[in-house]
Enzyme design. Structure first.
Site, PDB file in Angstrom:
ATOM      1  CB  CYS A 146      -4.882  -8.880  -7.937  1.00  0.00           C
ATOM      2  SG  CYS A 146      -3.610  -9.317  -9.139  1.00  0.00           S
ATOM      3  NE  ARG A 171      -1.847  -7.722  -5.122  1.00  0.00           N
ATOM      4  CZ  ARG A 171      -2.467  -6.605  -4.784  1.00  0.00           C
ATOM      5  NH1 ARG A 171      -2.947  -6.461  -3.565  1.00  0.00           N
ATOM      6  NH2 ARG A 171      -2.627  -5.639  -5.649  1.00  0.00           N
TER       7      ARG A 171
END
Length: 153
Positions: free
Chosen positions: A112, A117
C-alpha cells in the site's frame, strides 16, 4: 529484512467467495482479521527480489493512488476506498482477490502507501485461507520510491 516465513498450506476444500454487503459487515471483517495476527513482512529491496522470482504484487491502495504511480506489473484491488468521511472498507475485497487469484497458494507481496493497509489486507486474505505465502511490503510504495526502485505511472 525478512522475518521468518512459514510454509502454510490451505486447509479443506475451496470455498465459494464470500461477498459482504454494507459498511457494517466490512468493519466487522476488518476487526476480525486484525485479531488474527500480523502477516510476515519484507523490506522493499527483498520484495523487489521476490517479485523477480515469481511473487505477484497486490497493490491495495485506492485507484487514485495507484494511478499516480505503481510497481510495474502490480494488480490493484483496494482494501479501502476514499470516502467523504475518510477511508471506507471495500466490502468485496476478498471476493475480488479470489476472482483475480483463484489459486490460494499464489505467493503474494501486499503493498500500500506505507505498509499499514496491506497488513489489514493480508489478515483478511489469511482468514480466507490464502497461504502462498503472503508478505507485507514494509514501508509500502513510499519506501519503494525513496529507495530508488523502478516504478511506473
Amino acid at each position: 529484512m525478512m522475518r521468518s516465513v512459514s510454509a502454510r498450506s490451505c486447509r479443506g476444500p475451496p470455498r465459494a467467495p464470500r461477498r459482504a454487503a454494507g459498511r457494517a459487515v466490512a468493519r466487522v471483517a476488518v476487526r476480525a482479521a486484525a485479531a488474527s495476527g500480523p502477516i510476515d513482512g519484507v523490506d522493499v529491496g527483498k520484495a523487489n527480489e521476490l517479485l523477480q522470482s515469481g511473487f505477484v504484487y497486490l497493490d491495495v491502495r485506492t485507484p487514485e493512488e495507484f494511478s499516480e504511480g505503481r510497481v510495474e506489473g502490480s494488480v490493484n484491488i483496494p482494501v479501502f476506498f476514499s470516502g467523504a468521511g475518510g477511508m471506507v472498507p471495500n466490502a468485496d475485497f476478498v471476493g475480488q482477490v479470489q476472482e483475480e487469484f483463484p489459486d490460494k497458494d499464489t505467493p503474494m507481496l501486499l503493498g500500500c502507501r506505507s505498509g499499514r493497509r496491506s497488513l489489514v489486507a493480508g489478515e483478511l486474505l489469511q482468514s480466507a485461507e490464502y497461504c502462498g505465502p503472503l508478505l507485507n511490503v514494509d514501508g509500502g510504495f513510499m519506501d519503494w520510491q525513496q529507495q530508488g526502485l523502478e516504478w511506473v505511472n
